[in-house]
Scaffold this motif. Sequence first.
Motif, PDB file in Angstrom:
ATOM      1  N   VAL A  32      47.532  45.330  45.033  1.00 19.45           N
ATOM      2  CA  VAL A  32      48.101  44.220  44.274  1.00 19.45           C
ATOM      3  C   VAL A  32      47.956  44.495  42.783  1.00 19.45           C
ATOM      4  N   SER A  33      48.567  43.626  41.978  1.00 15.37           N
ATOM      5  CA  SER A  33      48.515  43.808  40.529  1.00 15.37           C
ATOM      6  C   SER A  33      48.390  42.462  39.837  1.00 15.37           C
ATOM      7  N   ALA A  34      48.067  42.507  38.546  1.00 19.21           N
ATOM      8  CA  ALA A  34      47.946  41.282  37.749  1.00 19.21           C
ATOM      9  C   ALA A  34      48.231  41.608  36.289  1.00 19.21           C
ATOM     10  N   ASN A  35      48.609  40.585  35.557  1.00 23.62           N
ATOM     11  CA  ASN A  35      48.797  40.731  34.116  1.00 23.62           C
ATOM     12  C   ASN A  35      47.465  40.533  33.401  1.00 23.62           C
ATOM     13  N   LEU A  36      47.305  41.250  32.306  1.00 20.92           N
ATOM     14  CA  LEU A  36      46.042  41.203  31.564  1.00 20.92           C
ATOM     15  C   LEU A  36      46.329  40.964  30.087  1.00 20.92           C
ATOM     16  N   ASP A  37      45.719  39.921  29.538  1.00 21.91           N
ATOM     17  CA  ASP A  37      45.803  39.614  28.108  1.00 21.91           C
ATOM     18  C   ASP A  37      44.365  39.565  27.599  1.00 21.91           C
ATOM     19  N   TRP A  38      43.993  40.540  26.776  1.00 26.80           N
ATOM     20  CA  TRP A  38      42.580  40.776  26.466  1.00 26.80           C
ATOM     21  C   TRP A  38      42.374  40.768  24.952  1.00 26.80           C
ATOM     22  N   ASN A  39      41.501  39.865  24.490  1.00 28.71           N
ATOM     23  CA  ASN A  39      41.079  39.821  23.084  1.00 28.71           C
ATOM     24  C   ASN A  39      39.640  40.316  22.994  1.00 28.71           C
ATOM     25  N   GLN A  40      39.381  41.251  22.081  1.00 28.25           N
ATOM     26  CA  GLN A  40      38.059  41.863  21.983  1.00 28.25           C
ATOM     27  C   GLN A  40      37.586  41.897  20.540  1.00 28.25           C
ATOM     28  N   THR A  41      36.334  41.474  20.320  1.00 29.04           N
ATOM     29  CA  THR A  41      35.654  41.638  19.043  1.00 29.04           C
ATOM     30  C   THR A  41      34.262  42.193  19.358  1.00 29.04           C
ATOM     31  N   PRO A  42      33.487  42.587  18.343  1.00 30.90           N
ATOM     32  CA  PRO A  42      32.141  43.088  18.633  1.00 30.90           C
ATOM     33  C   PRO A  42      31.222  42.041  19.259  1.00 30.90           C
ATOM     34  N   TYR A  43      31.529  40.742  19.081  1.00 31.47           N
ATOM     35  CA  TYR A  43      30.607  39.694  19.528  1.00 31.47           C
ATOM     36  C   TYR A  43      31.203  38.755  20.580  1.00 31.47           C
ATOM     37  N   TYR A  44      32.456  38.959  20.896  1.00 28.72           N
ATOM     38  CA  TYR A  44      33.109  38.029  21.818  1.00 28.72           C
ATOM     39  C   TYR A  44      34.289  38.725  22.475  1.00 28.72           C
ATOM     40  N   PHE A  45      34.544  38.408  23.755  1.00 31.65           N
ATOM     41  CA  PHE A  45      35.762  38.875  24.394  1.00 31.65           C
ATOM     42  C   PHE A  45      36.329  37.765  25.275  1.00 31.65           C
ATOM     43  N   ARG A  46      37.620  37.845  25.484  1.00 33.23           N
ATOM     44  CA  ARG A  46      38.314  36.896  26.352  1.00 33.23           C
ATOM     45  C   ARG A  46      39.393  37.649  27.112  1.00 33.23           C
ATOM     46  N   MET A  47      39.329  37.597  28.430  1.00 30.46           N
ATOM     47  CA  MET A  47      40.333  38.214  29.288  1.00 30.46           C
ATOM     48  C   MET A  47      41.060  37.129  30.068  1.00 30.46           C
ATOM     49  N   LEU A  48      42.355  37.088  29.898  1.00 28.36           N
ATOM     50  CA  LEU A  48      43.189  36.226  30.721  1.00 28.36           C
ATOM     51  C   LEU A  48      43.798  37.093  31.815  1.00 28.36           C
ATOM     52  N   ILE A  49      43.416  36.820  33.058  1.00 25.33           N
ATOM     53  CA  ILE A  49      43.890  37.587  34.199  1.00 25.33           C
ATOM     54  C   ILE A  49      44.776  36.666  35.026  1.00 25.33           C
ATOM     55  N   SER A  50      46.041  37.017  35.158  1.00 22.66           N
ATOM     56  CA  SER A  50      46.959  36.153  35.889  1.00 22.66           C
ATOM     57  C   SER A  50      47.837  36.990  36.816  1.00 22.66           C
ATOM     58  N   GLY A  51      48.157  36.422  37.963  1.00 16.82           N
ATOM     59  CA  GLY A  51      48.986  37.137  38.913  1.00 16.82           C
ATOM     60  C   GLY A  51      48.326  37.218  40.273  1.00 16.82           C
ATOM     61  N   PRO A  52      48.925  37.967  41.180  1.00 15.73           N
ATOM     62  CA  PRO A  52      48.449  37.995  42.580  1.00 15.73           C
ATOM     63  C   PRO A  52      46.969  38.308  42.749  1.00 15.73           C
ATOM     64  N   PHE A  53      46.486  39.453  42.187  1.00 19.77           N
ATOM     65  CA  PHE A  53      45.084  39.751  42.490  1.00 19.77           C
ATOM     66  C   PHE A  53      44.140  38.944  41.616  1.00 19.77           C
ATOM     67  N   GLY A  54      44.685  38.220  40.637  1.00 21.26           N
ATOM     68  CA  GLY A  54      43.872  37.278  39.891  1.00 21.26           C
ATOM     69  C   GLY A  54      43.769  35.936  40.596  1.00 21.26           C
TER      70      GLY A  54
END
Length: 223
Positions: A81-103
């Motif tokens: 399966v697959s999913a879309n990934l929207d990833w924001n990264q900093t040295p002190y914080y990260f946020r991953m939005l995982i959407s789709g079938p395997f999410g």
Amino acid sequence: MEPVYVDTDVPFHRWPLTRHASRLWLAGLTLLLLAGCASQAPMDESGRQAGQWERQQAEVEAFDTWTLVGKAGLRTPDENVSANLDWNQTPYYFRMLISGPFGGGRNVLEGREGRFSLTNSDGRFEAETPEALMEEQLGWSLPVTAMPNWVRGLPGDPDNDNTGSYQLETDELGFPSHLVQDGWEIDYRDWEKVDDLWLPRRMVMHYDDVRITLVVNQWQASE
């Protein structure tokens, strides 16, 4: 004054000298062209050249605040399966939005100062590591701790207990091609130029019988 007659049957000496000079000029030009070709660094079809990775590595290491938009494919003996990934990264914080079938819908994974949470339609959950959190809530896990480095073509911190030592192989141009760390094997399959930096565009990660393919559609520096 008596007229001066020129014997046209006697060739002017300048013609042989001109032809000789032309031959010397052409020979010199050929040597210069050959020298230029010999000194040019090897290049692949994408435009990458030998030595570029070594020259830009310090800049890639400093490139620690970014947004990545792409697609991740998960393959195991039981599913593909697959999913879309929207990833924001900093040295002190990260946020991953995982959407789709395997999410399993929409999942937001966040980490800040050693605290990790995952939010979806079932609620908000916390765990000591992002990997444990994903395994508990999704039934699978990305190597989140090391991936901020891996997706840039860098090994994870060897002093970090969660990543450990590593082995790195490079291709004929000196770019990372195969990385082994923390039980994972990462193959770098394609690269793209983002501003002045070459960054991975496609990578395949293996862990036992788990295979994750990450394709980056967009890299963007962020504040």
